[in-house]
Design a protein around this motif. Structure first.
Motif, PDB file in Angstrom:
ATOM      1  N   ARG A 124      63.194  56.426  40.890  1.00 25.26           N
ATOM      2  CA  ARG A 124      63.327  57.141  42.164  1.00 25.26           C
ATOM      3  C   ARG A 124      63.813  58.559  41.923  1.00 25.26           C
ATOM      4  NH1 ARG A 124      61.973  54.429  46.063  1.00 25.26           N
ATOM      5  NH2 ARG A 124      60.197  55.374  45.107  1.00 25.26           N
ATOM      6  N   TRP A 125      64.745  58.695  40.970  1.00 21.08           N
ATOM      7  CA  TRP A 125      65.247  60.026  40.648  1.00 21.08           C
ATOM      8  C   TRP A 125      64.148  60.878  40.010  1.00 21.08           C
ATOM      9  CZ3 TRP A 125      67.767  64.320  40.692  1.00 21.08           C
ATOM     10  CH2 TRP A 125      67.771  65.143  39.563  1.00 21.08           C
ATOM     11  N   LEU A 126      63.461  60.291  39.007  1.00 18.72           N
ATOM     12  CA  LEU A 126      62.448  61.070  38.289  1.00 18.72           C
ATOM     13  C   LEU A 126      61.312  61.503  39.207  1.00 18.72           C
ATOM     14  CD1 LEU A 126      62.191  59.220  34.860  1.00 18.72           C
ATOM     15  CD2 LEU A 126      63.209  61.456  35.306  1.00 18.72           C
ATOM     16  N   GLU A 127      60.993  60.653  40.158  1.00 16.38           N
ATOM     17  CA  GLU A 127      59.902  60.963  41.090  1.00 16.38           C
ATOM     18  C   GLU A 127      60.122  62.357  41.708  1.00 16.38           C
ATOM     19  OE1 GLU A 127      60.117  58.565  44.623  1.00 16.38           O
ATOM     20  OE2 GLU A 127      57.943  58.605  44.873  1.00 16.38           O
ATOM     21  N   SER A 128      61.324  62.610  42.214  1.00 15.05           N
ATOM     22  CA  SER A 128      61.538  63.915  42.850  1.00 15.05           C
ATOM     23  C   SER A 128      61.791  65.010  41.818  1.00 15.05           C
ATOM     24  CB  SER A 128      62.663  63.853  43.885  1.00 15.05           C
ATOM     25  OG  SER A 128      63.807  63.306  43.303  1.00 15.05           O
ATOM     26  N   ALA A 129      62.550  64.687  40.749  1.00 14.93           N
ATOM     27  CA  ALA A 129      62.861  65.724  39.752  1.00 14.93           C
ATOM     28  C   ALA A 129      61.584  66.214  39.069  1.00 14.93           C
ATOM     29  CB  ALA A 129      63.829  65.173  38.722  1.00 14.93           C
ATOM     30  N   LEU A 130      60.682  65.293  38.756  1.00 17.27           N
ATOM     31  CA  LEU A 130      59.472  65.690  38.020  1.00 17.27           C
ATOM     32  C   LEU A 130      58.465  66.387  38.919  1.00 17.27           C
ATOM     33  CD1 LEU A 130      58.950  62.615  35.682  1.00 17.27           C
ATOM     34  CD2 LEU A 130      60.237  64.710  35.269  1.00 17.27           C
ATOM     35  N   GLN A 131      58.470  66.003  40.180  1.00 16.90           N
ATOM     36  CA  GLN A 131      57.559  66.677  41.112  1.00 16.90           C
ATOM     37  C   GLN A 131      57.949  68.151  41.231  1.00 16.90           C
ATOM     38  OE1 GLN A 131      57.333  64.967  45.004  1.00 16.90           O
ATOM     39  NE2 GLN A 131      55.804  66.445  45.672  1.00 16.90           N
ATOM     40  N   LYS A 132      59.253  68.369  41.338  1.00 21.45           N
ATOM     41  CA  LYS A 132      59.755  69.742  41.442  1.00 21.45           C
ATOM     42  C   LYS A 132      59.392  70.527  40.172  1.00 21.45           C
ATOM     43  CE  LYS A 132      64.274  71.405  42.395  1.00 21.45           C
ATOM     44  NZ  LYS A 132      65.610  70.870  42.514  1.00 21.45           N
ATOM     45  N   TYR A 133      59.622  69.906  39.035  1.00 20.74           N
ATOM     46  CA  TYR A 133      59.348  70.564  37.758  1.00 20.74           C
ATOM     47  C   TYR A 133      57.848  70.846  37.616  1.00 20.74           C
ATOM     48  CZ  TYR A 133      58.999  71.183  32.704  1.00 20.74           C
ATOM     49  OH  TYR A 133      58.715  71.671  31.449  1.00 20.74           O
ATOM     50  N   ALA A 134      57.030  69.874  38.026  1.00 21.62           N
ATOM     51  CA  ALA A 134      55.570  70.033  37.914  1.00 21.62           C
ATOM     52  C   ALA A 134      55.112  71.197  38.792  1.00 21.62           C
ATOM     53  CB  ALA A 134      54.868  68.748  38.315  1.00 21.62           C
ATOM     54  N   GLU A 135      55.668  71.282  40.006  1.00 18.62           N
ATOM     55  CA  GLU A 135      55.283  72.374  40.907  1.00 18.62           C
ATOM     56  C   GLU A 135      55.651  73.720  40.305  1.00 18.62           C
ATOM     57  OE1 GLU A 135      57.096  71.358  44.635  1.00 18.62           O
ATOM     58  OE2 GLU A 135      55.647  69.720  44.935  1.00 18.62           O
ATOM     59  N   GLN A 136      56.867  73.797  39.762  1.00 16.16           N
ATOM     60  CA  GLN A 136      57.326  75.064  39.172  1.00 16.16           C
ATOM     61  C   GLN A 136      56.475  75.464  37.977  1.00 16.16           C
ATOM     62  OE1 GLN A 136      61.296  73.936  38.256  1.00 16.16           O
ATOM     63  NE2 GLN A 136      62.126  74.540  40.253  1.00 16.16           N
ATOM     64  N   SER A 137      56.009  74.465  37.210  1.00 16.22           N
ATOM     65  CA  SER A 137      55.308  74.831  35.990  1.00 16.22           C
ATOM     66  C   SER A 137      53.795  74.645  36.071  1.00 16.22           C
ATOM     67  CB  SER A 137      55.890  74.069  34.795  1.00 16.22           C
ATOM     68  OG  SER A 137      56.506  72.899  35.182  1.00 16.22           O
ATOM     69  N   GLY A 138      53.302  74.435  37.267  1.00 17.33           N
ATOM     70  CA  GLY A 138      51.848  74.330  37.461  1.00 17.33           C
ATOM     71  C   GLY A 138      51.235  73.125  36.765  1.00 17.33           C
ATOM     72  N   MET A 139      51.982  72.067  36.631  1.00 13.81           N
ATOM     73  CA  MET A 139      51.446  70.854  35.979  1.00 13.81           C
ATOM     74  C   MET A 139      51.152  69.807  37.032  1.00 13.81           C
ATOM     75  SD  MET A 139      53.958  70.004  32.900  1.00 13.81           S
ATOM     76  CE  MET A 139      54.608  71.164  31.776  1.00 13.81           C
ATOM     77  N   MET A 140      50.447  68.777  36.600  1.00 14.60           N
ATOM     78  CA  MET A 140      50.175  67.672  37.501  1.00 14.60           C
ATOM     79  C   MET A 140      51.394  66.737  37.497  1.00 14.60           C
ATOM     80  SD  MET A 140      46.737  65.493  37.446  1.00 14.60           S
ATOM     81  CE  MET A 140      46.387  64.252  38.649  1.00 14.60           C
ATOM     82  N   SER A 141      51.805  66.315  38.664  1.00 15.18           N
ATOM     83  CA  SER A 141      52.970  65.443  38.769  1.00 15.18           C
ATOM     84  C   SER A 141      52.694  64.079  38.145  1.00 15.18           C
ATOM     85  CB  SER A 141      53.264  65.261  40.253  1.00 15.18           C
ATOM     86  OG  SER A 141      54.603  65.355  40.474  1.00 15.18           O
ATOM     87  N   PRO A 142      53.579  63.614  37.256  1.00 15.18           N
ATOM     88  CA  PRO A 142      53.344  62.280  36.686  1.00 15.18           C
ATOM     89  C   PRO A 142      53.813  61.195  37.645  1.00 15.18           C
ATOM     90  CG  PRO A 142      55.306  63.238  35.740  1.00 15.18           C
ATOM     91  CD  PRO A 142      54.805  64.227  36.746  1.00 15.18           C
ATOM     92  N   PHE A 143      53.522  59.948  37.343  1.00 18.42           N
ATOM     93  CA  PHE A 143      54.123  58.864  38.124  1.00 18.42           C
ATOM     94  C   PHE A 143      54.892  57.932  37.191  1.00 18.42           C
ATOM     95  CE2 PHE A 143      49.704  57.554  37.315  1.00 18.42           C
ATOM     96  CZ  PHE A 143      49.835  56.242  36.856  1.00 18.42           C
ATOM     97  N   CYS A 144      55.852  57.236  37.761  1.00 14.10           N
ATOM     98  CA  CYS A 144      56.729  56.374  36.974  1.00 14.10           C
ATOM     99  C   CYS A 144      56.650  54.950  37.498  1.00 14.10           C
ATOM    100  CB  CYS A 144      58.182  56.838  37.080  1.00 14.10           C
ATOM    101  SG  CYS A 144      58.419  58.545  36.596  1.00 14.10           S
ATOM    102  N   ILE A 145      56.809  54.014  36.595  1.00 19.03           N
ATOM    103  CA  ILE A 145      56.827  52.599  36.986  1.00 19.03           C
ATOM    104  C   ILE A 145      58.114  51.978  36.438  1.00 19.03           C
ATOM    105  CG2 ILE A 145      55.654  50.374  36.839  1.00 19.03           C
ATOM    106  CD1 ILE A 145      53.034  51.865  36.300  1.00 19.03           C
ATOM    107  N   ASN A 146      58.854  51.372  37.322  1.00 21.52           N
ATOM    108  CA  ASN A 146      60.095  50.711  36.933  1.00 21.52           C
ATOM    109  C   ASN A 146      59.767  49.362  36.270  1.00 21.52           C
ATOM    110  OD1 ASN A 146      62.586  49.497  36.805  1.00 21.52           O
ATOM    111  ND2 ASN A 146      62.922  49.410  39.034  1.00 21.52           N
ATOM    112  N   ALA A 147      60.131  49.245  35.002  1.00 19.04           N
ATOM    113  CA  ALA A 147      59.884  47.984  34.289  1.00 19.04           C
ATOM    114  C   ALA A 147      61.179  47.182  34.179  1.00 19.04           C
ATOM    115  CB  ALA A 147      59.309  48.296  32.912  1.00 19.04           C
TER     116      ALA A 147
END
Ligand code: NCD
Length: 531
Positions: A124-147
């Protein structure tokens, strides 16, 4: 490629709506049939096969089934897959998970991270942190799966379990009667049942565990609020005497690695209560199937090895279903399937509600005497916070006053005290702050979360010109004085993951956005750093 599941992160079972979960199980059946029948036309048309996509397995806790079934599901989809589990990554060099994952994102156009961790709420944390980072760096947002995160949840285990129960009932979702047996306190697979079982119309759950490892109360409350019929039993010995037993018996291992030290002397007694004895079988109906997320402890098996080759054994099939379920989930999240989904998609539960209400003041009423004469000097200009902890006992009101003064940093001339309300005869606290203003919305929000139900009176020339009642804000975050009380939470300071606490309100409790731990209002504040 596309569809409603594309790119979604799965932290919880609830990250898919009930209709979406039903779709999942229909598709898992198709994948299973195609793979069993070697239907290559179907298989080739339903795999990811994308060279620009990478999957990373980040397992900070041991795993055999979950990791291997994910690994093989990725291979089935012809996806570049890298196992970066403990021992092979910089996490051991004290790197935060966020830093590790951000760096890995740069190595492919699109990535997915399958994470097992002892820290809760990671995805849940990475979902928002990585989306923000992806937007800033022009990358595609990854997705995470809780195992599997700590004692919290294990959504993909839940999906495979539900798919298996579906098979047991031949696709009939009108009812389920399930017994959950074992370490219901620490077992994340049973916690996920609260949400997963909702795909059935009528749900009966029998909880079988001694008090020390019983199902947490908030999960029972959640099950009951979903309309599940919940019964509790102390031991299997007690349960086998019960006439109306469940169809599905779901065993779990005692999570020795999470059990508190004070329980160690009682382990033998606890184990007996959750372990099936051979002589119990004569009292169990033939159609029953036993399931287990596995591993089964070879020294203290809760299901005896003697029944492995009997029709009671449902757990072998369940473990194999993990492969089909994870193939299906990856296909959904990568957008290979999903276009044909019909039904209710996930609705965002959070709707922001007001927490400040203006109360009427009679401005025409001439005030001969100054209002709020409390303290050494009546307040002529300033604010008075009234109705603090109204109706509580005097000691609690003083605690609340101290909490407000600490959190709000009212380091100014002021007076405060506990008074009896003329109107209701109840005690309440009052803080008066002459020549003081509350200007920013954030201060009101803080006050609402520290002392819900209080009123703020704004006084000019000895007259109350504005009066506001403040209640609990719907979300609390970005305050350094708040903390989640769960030491396993990703936002818990001592885990050094650099994640600040974030709560949402449900009723009069605050739930951690990451690990979902419920808190009373007074529990979210950490004043130790302020004194
Ligand atoms: C479970 C887990 O890790 O939560 N196992 C699994 O994923 N198959 C159950 C357990 O560890 O007991």
């Amino acid at each position: 490629m596309g569809g409603p599941f594309m790119g979604r992160t799965i932290q919880l079972v609830q990250d898919l709506s009930s209709d979406e979960q039903r779709y999942f199980y229909q598709k898992a059946r198709l994948y299973k049939e195609a793979i069993t029948n070697r239907d290559y036309d179907f298989i080739n048309a339903h795999i990811i096969d994308d060279n620009n996509f990478s999957a990373y397995l980040l397992f900070q806790e041991n795993s055999t089934r979950t990791k291997e079934s994910f690994y093989n599901a990725c291979r089935f989809h012809k996806v570049r897959t890298k196992d970066l589990s403990v021992g092979e990554s910089s996490i051991l060099k004290n790197e935060t998970l966020t830093d590790t994952v951000k760096m890995l994102m740069g190595y492919a156009e699109h990535s997915c991270f399958i994470i097992r961790s002892s820290v809760e709420g990671v995805c849940r944390w990475l979902e928002s942190a990585l989306q923000k980072y992806a937007e800033q760096s022009g990358m595609m947002s990854p997705f995470c799966i809780n195992a599997g995160d700590g004692s919290n949840e294990h959504p993909t285990q839940e999906f495979l379990d539900e798919f298996t129960f579906h098979e047991y009932y031949h696709g009939d979702t009108s009812h389920i009667h399930i017994a959950l047996i074992g370490d219901l306190l620490h077992g994340r697979t049973v916690h996920s049942k609260c949400d997963g079982l909702q795909i059935f119309d009528e749900v009966r759950v029998d909880l079988i565990a001694p008090e020390e490892i019983g199902f947490p109360k908030h999960y029972i409350k959640e099950m009951e609020s979903q309309g599940f019929e919940v019964r509790k039993f102390e031991s299997l010995e007690e349960y086998i005497e019960e006439k109306n037993q469940a169809d599905i018996w779901y065993f779990t291992r005692l999570q020795r690695e999470r059990v508190a030290d004070n329980l160690v002397p009682s382990l033998e007694r606890i184990r007996y209560k959750i372990s099936l004895q051979d002589d119990f079988l004569s009292k169990i109906k033939d159609e029953v199937k036993f399931y287990h997320p596995l591993p089964r402890d070879k020294l203290y098996p809760t299901i005896p090895f003697s029944i492995d080759d009997t029709p009671y054994n449902g757990w072998n099939q369940q473990a194999v279903n993990g492969y089909y379920a994870r193939i299906t989930l990856l296909a959904m999240l990568k957008g290979v399937i999903g276009d044909d989904f019909e039904g209710q998609t996930l609705q965002k539960a959070e709707t922001l509600t007001e927490f400040m209400f203006e109360k009427e003041v009679n401005l025409n009423k001439a005030h001969e005497k100054p209002v709020y004469k409390i303290g050494i000097k009546p307040v002529e200009n300033g604010i008075v916070i009234d109705h603090i902890a109204s109706g509580m006992d005097i000691a609690q009101i003083w605690d609340r006053i101290n909490l407000i003064r600490n959190i709000m940093k009212f380091n100014t001339i002021s007076s405060h005290g506990v008074y009896k309300s003329h109107r209701t005869d109840e005690y309440k606290g009052i803080i008066s702050l002459p020549d003081f203003e509350l200007t920013e919305n954030i201060q009101f929000k803080k006050l609402g979360a520290v002392s819900p139900g209080c009123t703020i009176n704004i006084i000019k020339n000895s007259t109350v010109i504005k009066k506001m009642k403040i209640t609990l804000p719907p979300r609390i975050y970005n305050f350094k004085e708040i903390t989640c009380r769960n030491p396993r939470c990703i936002s818990f300071v001592d885990n050094y993951e650099q994640v600040s606490a974030n709560f949402y309100r449900k009723g009069d409790e605050y739930f951690c956005r990451y690990c979902k731990t419920p808190h009373m209002v007074s529990e979210i504040w950490d004043t130790s750093s302020l004194r």
